[in-house]
Write a protein that holds these residues in place. Structure first.
Motif, short mmCIF file in Angstrom:
data_model
loop_
_atom_site.label_atom_id
_atom_site.label_comp_id
_atom_site.label_asym_id
_atom_site.label_seq_id
_atom_site.Cartn_x
_atom_site.Cartn_y
_atom_site.Cartn_z
N GLU A 19 13.66 -5.79 1.92
CA GLU A 19 13.42 -4.62 2.28
C GLU A 19 13.58 -3.54 3.06
N SER A 20 14.14 -2.62 2.89
CA SER A 20 13.88 -1.66 4.50
C SER A 20 14.16 0.24 3.09
N ARG A 21 12.82 0.88 3.73
CA ARG A 21 13.16 2.01 3.01
C ARG A 21 12.26 3.12 3.80
N ASN A 22 12.82 4.48 4.01
CA ASN A 22 12.70 5.79 4.38
C ASN A 22 11.64 6.36 3.81
N VAL A 23 10.61 6.70 4.04
CA VAL A 23 10.25 7.50 2.61
C VAL A 23 9.42 8.78 3.57
N GLY A 24 10.18 9.46 4.91
CA GLY A 24 9.83 10.41 5.09
C GLY A 24 9.07 10.92 6.02
N ASP A 25 9.14 11.98 6.65
CA ASP A 25 8.25 11.99 8.19
C ASP A 25 8.87 11.28 8.99
N GLY A 26 9.20 10.25 9.32
CA GLY A 26 9.96 9.64 10.19
C GLY A 26 8.78 7.73 9.95
N VAL A 27 8.22 7.88 8.58
CA VAL A 27 7.32 6.27 7.83
C VAL A 27 9.01 5.91 7.54
#
Length: 174
Positions: A158-166
């Motif tokens: 899985e890959s997940r963009n959680v905001g703020d570049g994280v």
């Protein structure tokens, strides 16, 4: 049977040292400068899904809010744990991990505990690796993978963009 799941905060250049700022690294605290919103929710959900904690000695000393779930500390120096519901593991690491897997149905979470995480990875004992990658370059500091780490293929689960570049990347054994 439970899985050994390692979660590490890590920079783009591979540094995993002192994301919380309690270890004295010149750039310590970098991990908590950006954990908000979805990143904070991911950590909360992960903790709720954890059946037991597996910690190294230094992380054990830093954590103080996990009294209700079983905790296991891999240490050759800690004899009398002061934290409720804690067992000290002092035997062979692979044998102790097999016992933990048999004892727990859910995840056995390794949060931080860089030295322990390295030992588990080096021995092929990690079932899942979750990396929260932060948009920062530190240039120096302890890294998750040692320079003499052996070749271990991983499969991106899985890959997940959680905001703020994280970005959170979850890997399983290939």
């Amino acid at each position: 049977m439970g899985d050994i799941v390692v979660t590490e905060f890590i920079t783009v250049d591979g540094v995993a040292e002192d994301p919380g700022g309690s270890e004295g690294h010149p750039h310590g605290g970098w991990g908590f400068e950006t954990v908000r919103g979805k990143g904070a929710q991911f950590k909360l959900d992960e903790i709720r899904a954890t059946d037991a904690l597996l910690l190294g000695r230094r992380t054990y000393d830093c954590f103080d809010k996990f009294n209700s779930i079983p905790k296991y500390v891999a240490s050759s120096t800690l004899k009398e744990p002061s934290w409720t519901n804690t067992t000290v593991l002092q035997g062979d690491l692979a044998e102790e991990m097999e016992k933990l897997r048999q004892r727990h149905e859910g995840d056995i979470g390794v949060h931080g505990s860089l030295q322990l995480a390295q030992a588990l990875l080096d021995r092929g004992l990690v079932d899942e690796l979750r990396l929260m990658i932060f948009p920062v370059v530190l240039g120096s500091g302890k890294r998750l993978f040692s320079s003499d780490a052996s070749h271990r293929p991983l499969e991106l689960a899985e890959s997940r963009n959680v905001g703020d570049g994280v970005v959170i990347l979850t890997y399983r054994k290939a």
